[in-house]
Scaffold this active site. Structure first.
Site, PDB file in Angstrom:
ATOM      1  N   LYS A   1      22.064  -7.400  50.884  1.00  0.00           N
ATOM      2  CA  LYS A   1      21.120  -8.115  51.748  1.00  0.00           C
ATOM      3  C   LYS A   1      21.907  -8.711  52.913  1.00  0.00           C
ATOM      4  CE  LYS A   1      17.136 -10.948  50.488  1.00  0.00           C
ATOM      5  NZ  LYS A   1      16.743 -12.072  49.633  1.00  0.00           N
TER       6      LYS A   1
HETATM    7  C1  E4P Z   1      13.254 -12.872  49.844  1.00  0.00           C
HETATM    8  O1  E4P Z   1      14.064 -12.002  49.642  1.00  0.00           O
HETATM    9  C2  E4P Z   1      13.553 -14.307  49.763  1.00  0.00           C
HETATM   10  O2  E4P Z   1      14.466 -14.498  48.704  1.00  0.00           O
HETATM   11  C3  E4P Z   1      12.351 -15.152  49.433  1.00  0.00           C
HETATM   12  O3  E4P Z   1      11.178 -14.419  49.328  1.00  0.00           O
HETATM   13  C4  E4P Z   1      12.240 -16.424  50.178  1.00  0.00           C
HETATM   14  O4  E4P Z   1      11.097 -17.124  49.751  1.00  0.00           O
HETATM   15  P1  E4P Z   1      10.834 -18.680  50.048  1.00  0.00           P
HETATM   16  O5  E4P Z   1      10.387 -18.809  51.464  1.00  0.00           O
HETATM   17  O6  E4P Z   1       9.766 -19.065  49.090  1.00  0.00           O
HETATM   18  O7  E4P Z   1      12.150 -19.376  49.799  1.00  0.00           O
END
Ligand code: E4P
Length: 216
Positions: free
Chosen positions: A83
């Site tokens: 990522k």
């Molecule tokens: C995606 O890969 C992120 O880890 C995640 O969906 C972030 O979500 P949040 O805005 O609830 O922290």
């Protein structure tokens, strides 16, 4: 639509994986911190719980360092998906890694132009953050709509991974629009099966069955 779970809690991942409905996992530095576990160790454990992609995020800002971290992460297991943030260094890293056949999830996407860049960089997945978009007074679902249109216009194979999902309506709308994947916390995924009329109907059927005195 593929279902990924957004957590680093191995107990929750194992529980959902056992349903056969889980296609992958996403983590981020905040979720790793919340788990209290060693990053490499917990990522290795998660990779053993699911066959699909497990997103593990780099934590550096420059390309060379991202590549160094990606080298460490991709050695953990074959299903690790690196990522990277939606920055020019992140996109450069994405291009290099996908060119070598490594899966890449470009994260923190908040505009259709960013999503276009990620697709041009060959991203396997791009993650628009719906909930955080909504929190700041924008319609996160409009972003997904624009992305679907743009990717289809040009035949990009990058998968739209709807992230920062907060509730079932987000899941439903993403499925309507045609997001390829959604990632949500375990509670949101588990909540999708609930319906008051299912519970009520089941209660009635079981009460009537008990009256028959029969057993299976
Ligand atoms: C995606 O890969 C992120 O880890 C995640 O969906 C972030 O979500 P949040 O805005 O609830 O922290």
């Amino acid at each position: 639509m593929k279902f990924f779970v957004d957590t680093a809690e191995t107990k929750d991942i194992a529980e959902l994986a056992a349903t056969g409905l889980l296609d992958g996992v996403t983590t981020n530095p905040s979720l790793i911190a919340k788990s209290g576990r060693d990053f490499i160790e917990v990522t290795r454990e998660i990779c053993g719980l699911v066959d699909g992609p497990v997103s593990a995020e780099v934590v550096s800002l420059d390309h060379e360092e991202m590549m160094r971290e990606a080298e460490i992460l991709r050695k953990i297991a074959d299903n690790v998906c690196i990522k990277v943030p939606l920055t020019f260094d992140g996109l450069k890293t994405c291009k290099k890694l996908t060119g070598d056949g490594t899966m890449v999830n470009v994260t923190l996407c908040f505009s259709a132009n960013q999503a276009l860049l990620a697709a041009k960089a060959g991203a396997t997945f791009v993650s628009p953050f719906i909930g955080r978009h909504d929190d700041n007074g924008f319609d996160g679902l409009d972003l997904i709509r624009d992305m679907r249109l743009i990717y289809d216009n040009y035949g990009f194979e990058t998968e739209i991974l709807a992230a920062s999902i907060r509730h079932g309506v987000h899941v439903l709308e993403c499925a309507r629009i045609g997001a390829d994947v959604m990632t949500a916390p375990p509670s949101v995924i588990k909540g999708l099966v609930k319906h008051v009329l299912t519970d009520k109907g089941l209660e009635g059927f079981l009460a009537d069955w008990a009256k028959t005195g029969q057993k299976l």
